[in-house]
Every structure is written in structure tokens, then in C-alpha cells.
Design a protein around this motif. Structure first.
Motif, mmCIF file in Angstrom:
data_model
loop_
_atom_site.group_PDB
_atom_site.id
_atom_site.type_symbol
_atom_site.label_atom_id
_atom_site.label_comp_id
_atom_site.label_asym_id
_atom_site.label_seq_id
_atom_site.Cartn_x
_atom_site.Cartn_y
_atom_site.Cartn_z
ATOM 1 N N VAL A 32 -2.075 4.632 8.939
ATOM 2 C CA VAL A 32 -1.890 4.805 7.495
ATOM 3 C C VAL A 32 -1.082 3.646 6.918
ATOM 4 O O VAL A 32 -1.348 3.184 5.802
ATOM 5 C CB VAL A 32 -1.229 6.168 7.197
ATOM 6 C CG1 VAL A 32 -0.857 6.294 5.738
ATOM 7 C CG2 VAL A 32 -2.156 7.289 7.606
ATOM 8 N N SER A 33 -0.124 3.145 7.678
ATOM 9 C CA SER A 33 0.664 2.012 7.217
ATOM 10 C C SER A 33 -0.206 0.760 7.080
ATOM 11 O O SER A 33 -0.070 0.006 6.120
ATOM 12 C CB SER A 33 1.811 1.747 8.183
ATOM 13 O OG SER A 33 2.514 0.588 7.820
ATOM 14 N N ALA A 34 -1.104 0.548 8.032
ATOM 15 C CA ALA A 34 -2.002 -0.611 7.955
ATOM 16 C C ALA A 34 -2.980 -0.452 6.806
ATOM 17 O O ALA A 34 -3.259 -1.414 6.080
ATOM 18 C CB ALA A 34 -2.750 -0.782 9.269
ATOM 19 N N LEU A 35 -3.493 0.740 6.614
ATOM 20 C CA LEU A 35 -4.454 0.971 5.544
ATOM 21 C C LEU A 35 -3.796 0.862 4.171
ATOM 22 O O LEU A 35 -4.401 0.385 3.222
ATOM 23 C CB LEU A 35 -5.094 2.357 5.708
ATOM 24 C CG LEU A 35 -6.298 2.681 4.861
ATOM 25 C CD1 LEU A 35 -7.407 1.668 5.103
ATOM 26 C CD2 LEU A 35 -6.792 4.067 5.186
ATOM 27 N N GLY A 36 -2.542 1.258 4.090
ATOM 28 C CA GLY A 36 -1.830 1.162 2.829
ATOM 29 C C GLY A 36 -1.190 -0.186 2.594
ATOM 30 O O GLY A 36 -0.645 -0.435 1.529
ATOM 31 N N THR A 37 -1.252 -1.069 3.562
ATOM 32 C CA THR A 37 -0.667 -2.419 3.522
ATOM 33 C C THR A 37 0.781 -2.384 3.036
ATOM 34 O O THR A 37 1.169 -3.127 2.149
ATOM 35 C CB THR A 37 -1.493 -3.387 2.651
ATOM 36 O OG1 THR A 37 -1.513 -2.921 1.317
ATOM 37 C CG2 THR A 37 -2.886 -3.560 3.184
ATOM 38 N N VAL A 38 1.578 -1.493 3.635
ATOM 39 C CA VAL A 38 2.965 -1.359 3.218
ATOM 40 C C VAL A 38 3.914 -2.183 4.068
ATOM 41 O O VAL A 38 5.060 -2.398 3.693
ATOM 42 C CB VAL A 38 3.409 0.118 3.235
ATOM 43 C CG1 VAL A 38 2.661 0.897 2.193
ATOM 44 C CG2 VAL A 38 3.221 0.734 4.600
ATOM 45 N N GLY A 39 3.467 -2.640 5.243
ATOM 46 C CA GLY A 39 4.312 -3.489 6.068
ATOM 47 C C GLY A 39 5.271 -2.748 6.967
ATOM 48 O O GLY A 39 6.168 -3.355 7.541
ATOM 49 N N LEU A 40 5.123 -1.440 7.102
ATOM 50 C CA LEU A 40 6.004 -0.667 7.969
ATOM 51 C C LEU A 40 5.358 -0.483 9.342
ATOM 52 O O LEU A 40 4.150 -0.481 9.479
ATOM 53 C CB LEU A 40 6.287 0.701 7.355
ATOM 54 C CG LEU A 40 7.018 0.693 6.021
ATOM 55 C CD1 LEU A 40 7.123 2.111 5.491
ATOM 56 C CD2 LEU A 40 8.387 0.085 6.178
ATOM 57 N N SER A 41 6.195 -0.322 10.351
ATOM 58 C CA SER A 41 5.703 -0.097 11.702
ATOM 59 C C SER A 41 6.697 0.774 12.449
ATOM 60 O O SER A 41 7.901 0.714 12.211
ATOM 61 C CB SER A 41 5.527 -1.431 12.425
ATOM 62 O OG SER A 41 5.117 -1.197 13.758
ATOM 63 N N ALA A 42 6.176 1.567 13.358
ATOM 64 C CA ALA A 42 7.032 2.411 14.195
ATOM 65 C C ALA A 42 7.393 1.692 15.485
ATOM 66 O O ALA A 42 7.995 2.276 16.370
ATOM 67 C CB ALA A 42 6.337 3.733 14.501
ATOM 68 N N GLY A 43 7.005 0.441 15.606
ATOM 69 C CA GLY A 43 7.321 -0.349 16.786
ATOM 70 C C GLY A 43 6.273 -0.254 17.878
ATOM 71 O O GLY A 43 6.445 -0.821 18.943
#
Length: 93
Positions: A32-43
Motif C-alpha cells: 500500500v505504501s508503494a502504491l500510494g507513493t508515500v515513501g514509507l517502509s517497514a524495513g
């Protein structure tokens, strides 16, 4: 539009779950983070295989372009033009 986005997120989460080993929550967050292009990652991005990272890249591209644009590009086909270009050179002056 929202249905395309949710469908893409669900399919991407399932696909990432197949090609990677990890928690479903982290996998869904990455998708979802990649699809939303928000730049967040859980590592967990570095732990994905090459196929998983390629899938994340494709998701980032789809998220950037937009699900509606991608859906329209896949659905719409070539249509006949309803006009013709002029065949002669116009007179100027």
C-alpha cells in the motif's frame, strides 16, 4: 476509481506474499505504501526477492500514474478518427 486502487493493493499484497517470506501485515504495508507513493517502509523492502522488488517498482509506477489512467489505458482501444487532415497546403498572405 477507489475500487481499482483497492483491487491493486489486494492483488499486490497477495503477490508479494507469494514471492517473499514475511509477515502479512508488513507485506500489506509495503504494498500500500508503494502504491500510494508515500515513501514509507517497514524495513522489509531489502529482504524481498528481485521479483518482489520489481513488483514494488511497478506498484510505485501505477501509483504515480494513477489507477484510473492505467485502467483506462488497458480498457480503451483504438478508435476511428472522426476528422481528416487537409490534403493541400493552406494559402497564407
Amino acid at each position: 476509481m477507489a475500487l481499482l486502487y483497492v483491487g491493486a493493493a489486494v492483488l499486490a499484497t497477495i503477490a508479494l506474499g507469494v514471492v517473499s517470506t514475511g509477515d502479512l501485515t508488513d507485506t500489506a504495508f509495503e504494498a500500500v505504501s508503494a502504491l500510494g507513493t508515500v515513501g514509507l517502509s517497514a524495513g522489509g523492502t531489502a529482504g524481498f526477492s528481485d521479483a518482489g522488488q520489481l513488483l514494488l517498482t511497478i506498484l510505485m509506477f501505477i501509483g504515480r500514474v494513477g489507477p484510473a489512467t492505467v485502467g483506462a489505458a488497458l480498457v480503451l482501444r483504438r478508435r476511428d478518427r472522426l476528422y481528416r487532415n487537409p490534403e493541400e497546403r493552406p494559402l497564407v498572405g
